[in-house]
Design an enzyme around this catalytic site. Sequence first.
Site, mmCIF file in Angstrom:
data_model
loop_
_atom_site.group_PDB
_atom_site.id
_atom_site.type_symbol
_atom_site.label_atom_id
_atom_site.label_comp_id
_atom_site.label_asym_id
_atom_site.label_seq_id
_atom_site.Cartn_x
_atom_site.Cartn_y
_atom_site.Cartn_z
ATOM 1 N N ASN A 149 45.272 -31.504 75.894
ATOM 2 C CA ASN A 149 45.190 -31.390 77.138
ATOM 3 C C ASN A 149 46.355 -30.236 77.636
ATOM 4 O O ASN A 149 46.389 -29.116 78.394
ATOM 5 C CB ASN A 149 45.256 -32.393 78.128
ATOM 6 C CG ASN A 149 43.891 -33.206 77.964
ATOM 7 O OD1 ASN A 149 43.029 -32.716 77.643
ATOM 8 N ND2 ASN A 149 44.118 -34.489 78.651
ATOM 9 N N ARG A 189 27.898 -26.026 77.390
ATOM 10 C CA ARG A 189 28.511 -26.600 76.301
ATOM 11 C C ARG A 189 27.625 -27.279 75.314
ATOM 12 O O ARG A 189 26.927 -28.382 75.743
ATOM 13 C CB ARG A 189 29.881 -27.533 76.605
ATOM 14 C CG ARG A 189 30.916 -26.716 77.357
ATOM 15 C CD ARG A 189 32.193 -27.722 77.566
ATOM 16 N NE ARG A 189 32.902 -27.044 78.617
ATOM 17 C CZ ARG A 189 33.770 -26.364 78.399
ATOM 18 N NH1 ARG A 189 34.149 -25.748 77.222
ATOM 19 N NH2 ARG A 189 34.719 -25.714 79.454
ATOM 20 N N ARG A 206 34.774 -21.993 78.565
ATOM 21 C CA ARG A 206 36.090 -21.868 77.995
ATOM 22 C C ARG A 206 36.191 -22.685 76.627
ATOM 23 O O ARG A 206 36.092 -23.926 76.745
ATOM 24 C CB ARG A 206 37.265 -22.147 79.131
ATOM 25 C CG ARG A 206 38.793 -21.936 78.276
ATOM 26 C CD ARG A 206 39.717 -22.208 79.582
ATOM 27 N NE ARG A 206 39.603 -20.892 80.435
ATOM 28 C CZ ARG A 206 39.747 -21.027 81.740
ATOM 29 N NH1 ARG A 206 40.256 -22.185 82.406
ATOM 30 N NH2 ARG A 206 39.887 -19.911 82.415
ATOM 31 N N HIS A 227 26.923 -22.921 85.392
ATOM 32 C CA HIS A 227 27.540 -24.238 85.158
ATOM 33 C C HIS A 227 26.274 -25.412 85.360
ATOM 34 O O HIS A 227 26.411 -26.431 85.135
ATOM 35 C CB HIS A 227 28.660 -24.561 85.829
ATOM 36 C CG HIS A 227 29.462 -25.777 85.659
ATOM 37 N ND1 HIS A 227 29.895 -26.777 86.313
ATOM 38 C CD2 HIS A 227 30.156 -25.858 84.458
ATOM 39 C CE1 HIS A 227 30.444 -27.773 85.866
ATOM 40 N NE2 HIS A 227 30.740 -27.200 84.432
ATOM 41 N N TYR A 252 31.556 -39.137 77.547
ATOM 42 C CA TYR A 252 31.646 -38.875 78.766
ATOM 43 C C TYR A 252 30.649 -39.475 79.903
ATOM 44 O O TYR A 252 29.633 -39.791 79.236
ATOM 45 C CB TYR A 252 31.220 -37.312 79.147
ATOM 46 C CG TYR A 252 32.173 -36.152 78.587
ATOM 47 C CD1 TYR A 252 33.255 -36.632 77.725
ATOM 48 C CD2 TYR A 252 32.129 -34.993 78.828
ATOM 49 C CE1 TYR A 252 33.917 -35.843 77.255
ATOM 50 C CE2 TYR A 252 33.005 -33.820 78.268
ATOM 51 C CZ TYR A 252 33.982 -34.363 77.537
ATOM 52 O OH TYR A 252 34.943 -33.389 76.732
ATOM 53 N N ARG A 273 38.889 -37.969 89.252
ATOM 54 C CA ARG A 273 39.598 -38.410 88.039
ATOM 55 C C ARG A 273 41.007 -37.469 87.722
ATOM 56 O O ARG A 273 41.808 -37.940 87.238
ATOM 57 C CB ARG A 273 38.506 -38.157 86.859
ATOM 58 C CG ARG A 273 39.148 -38.114 85.480
ATOM 59 C CD ARG A 273 38.229 -37.705 84.390
ATOM 60 N NE ARG A 273 38.665 -36.368 84.052
ATOM 61 C CZ ARG A 273 37.790 -35.344 83.798
ATOM 62 N NH1 ARG A 273 36.447 -35.578 83.890
ATOM 63 N NH2 ARG A 273 38.344 -34.085 83.657
ATOM 64 N N HIS A 314 33.003 -38.219 84.323
ATOM 65 C CA HIS A 314 32.728 -36.937 84.447
ATOM 66 C C HIS A 314 31.523 -36.787 85.577
ATOM 67 O O HIS A 314 31.286 -35.394 85.951
ATOM 68 C CB HIS A 314 31.985 -36.332 83.078
ATOM 69 C CG HIS A 314 31.975 -34.658 83.067
ATOM 70 N ND1 HIS A 314 30.670 -34.261 82.767
ATOM 71 C CD2 HIS A 314 32.797 -33.977 82.918
ATOM 72 C CE1 HIS A 314 30.827 -33.036 82.925
ATOM 73 N NE2 HIS A 314 32.127 -32.766 82.662
#
Length: 683
Positions: free
Chosen positions: A46, A370, A400, A430, A463, A559, A587
């Site tokens: 991270n 993704r 990304r 998205h 997730y 979160r 998530h």
Amino acid sequence: MFNKEQNFLNRELSWLKFNERVLNEANSLTKPLLERLKFVAITSSNLDEFFMIRVAGLKQQVEMGITKKDDAGLNAAEQLSLIDQSVRKLVQKKYRFLKKIMTCMETENIFFTTVEGLSTSGREWMDNYFHNIIYPLLTPLAINASHPFPLLANRSLNLVVSLTRGVEESQIAIVPVPSVLPRIVEVPDQGVGKTFVFLEDIITSYCSYLFFGYVVKEVIPFRITRNADLLIDGEGAEDLLVEVEKSLRQRKRGEAVRLEIGKTRKNFLKDFLLDVFKIAGQDVYEISGRIDVSCFMKVTDVIGYDHLRYKPMIPQIPMELKDVKNLFDVIREKDILLHHPYESFAPIVDFIRQASVDPGVLAIKQTLYRVSGNSSIVEALIKAAENGKQVTVVVEVRARFDEENNILWARRLEEAGCHVIYGVVGLKVHGKMALVIRQEGSCMRRYIHMGTGNYNDTTARLYSDLSLFTADKEIGADASEFFNMILGCSVPTSWRKLVVAPHGLRKRLKALIDREIEFAEAGKGGHIIAKMNSLLDKEVILKLYEASSKGVKIELIVRGICSLIPGIEGVSHNITVRSVIGRFLEHHRILYFANGGNSDVYLSSADWMKRNLSERVELLFPIGDQKNIERVKNMLEIMLKDNRKAYIMKNDGNYQHAFSRGKTINSQEELCREAESRSCVLT
């Protein structure tokens, strides 16, 4: 009244507090040992991304002379100074926790040693491994007038070596540590348990074989972190795919933003690297332990130590989908809500697989943000195209750090005959939607899947997300309009049930909050529960402050980053903020509005950030079935009662554990039990 600097937290400092909460899981003694190690690795990974994107962006602002302040009143230079203080404390804490974990691993017969610490048989094995496996891949690079300093890739591990020969002055060489080899090498037959040696330590021990005629004086590992943000001219890019591929090549040689180097008492080599990379002393992190501890993620899967990991959780199939041969028949009768990872992702894969071979299905349209490296979803879409279905796939090639993977899949989809759209110029797509158009008799019926998470069968096991199957006609009509909008054919002036960013999502959120204000002012109470990953959008935060001041009870489950500050008298005294950090990454984005007793529940792909509400194509969709509404409300209530994995934000921006006496409630464990019960009893 509400728009004051003291009412907002800085984004970057808020993120660092989040990463510290993640790191704290590594020190949780109730967590299995290898799971604790995993959180050390996650924290490290991270932090890499934070430097590559966020710190790099702030440095660019300073270099360009930009002094604009953020909502909390900090300019880029001030933010960098505060980030430096916070990161150094975080790094110290990380290595302190890691040291504790390594000590515990030794009691479990998992050892990390040096080449010199190996037994005689171990040294013999290592001699063979070095000369036959490592040595052929090593490329020592002398640094002198005829050999300039090489370009070192972003996040690559290297060794800087000081050499002497006779009375000559010291010379310097660079030895890149081969990334194609395992960073952590297991040495066989070393007695009880497992014994590991780090690759850079092996190379250091055998370094003299690389420099015959020289004396190796010192070897220090180092790693450079570079600016990795993609620079894409969104408006001017005629071919978005080409622009992304070009930027990916630039990412490997972006400007240096951080140097991690092994601790040494001599500054000669460190000063040399500082000069080469043109990096300031404040951007140097001298590491007493192991550089880049994200490598420990591989160790967490070591064979034979299941007792040091969580007991595997088996994602459940809800009763209404068990032994179902035709998903379309079930979805046509009622909406199906799935809660991942507690419930299986398999029905979503089956949805596309069945559509790919169903004679009645004429077309499939899907967004992909993704996807996994071995995506069952993409394989099913390819099969559909090969079977003559009309397949349209919107692949966001700017997701990304997933750009290369998405480009590969996009190429394969095109080769199979799918119509592939590489995102939308100026906007990231998205929103998560799959639309199947099926001919049934004389009519066409639309079947839709939407979710809060990605179409990724790997992360779906890690997730927490919610997803919905529906054949609702109004949502179906909106779904067609949604894809037409992405394809550039139209921008609907209104939607039936869906809400879409950037065309109206922020406006709808503010309107829903206003409605709760009206109920509160009428004495009927106003109540909002909102769960998301990040809360940053200033307009929405100001509206939440207004609602709080008017008596609306607001419970936020955020979160990660949160710029809103709860508990400020007269501003946010009716707002609470909590963050749940547990086994699974939280998530899902869930919104609950009391609506005067006639509850509304929505799911969304969007966090409450400016980029999501203004710069991305996002979806907000309602839960229509009353049983599903009650089920989601129950999930939120469980999360709000969590007193083991939750943190509560105080009015100074810091967090404290939500520990309380009485019944222990770990929301993720509770939700796992609920999924198990739903697989046995139809609810």
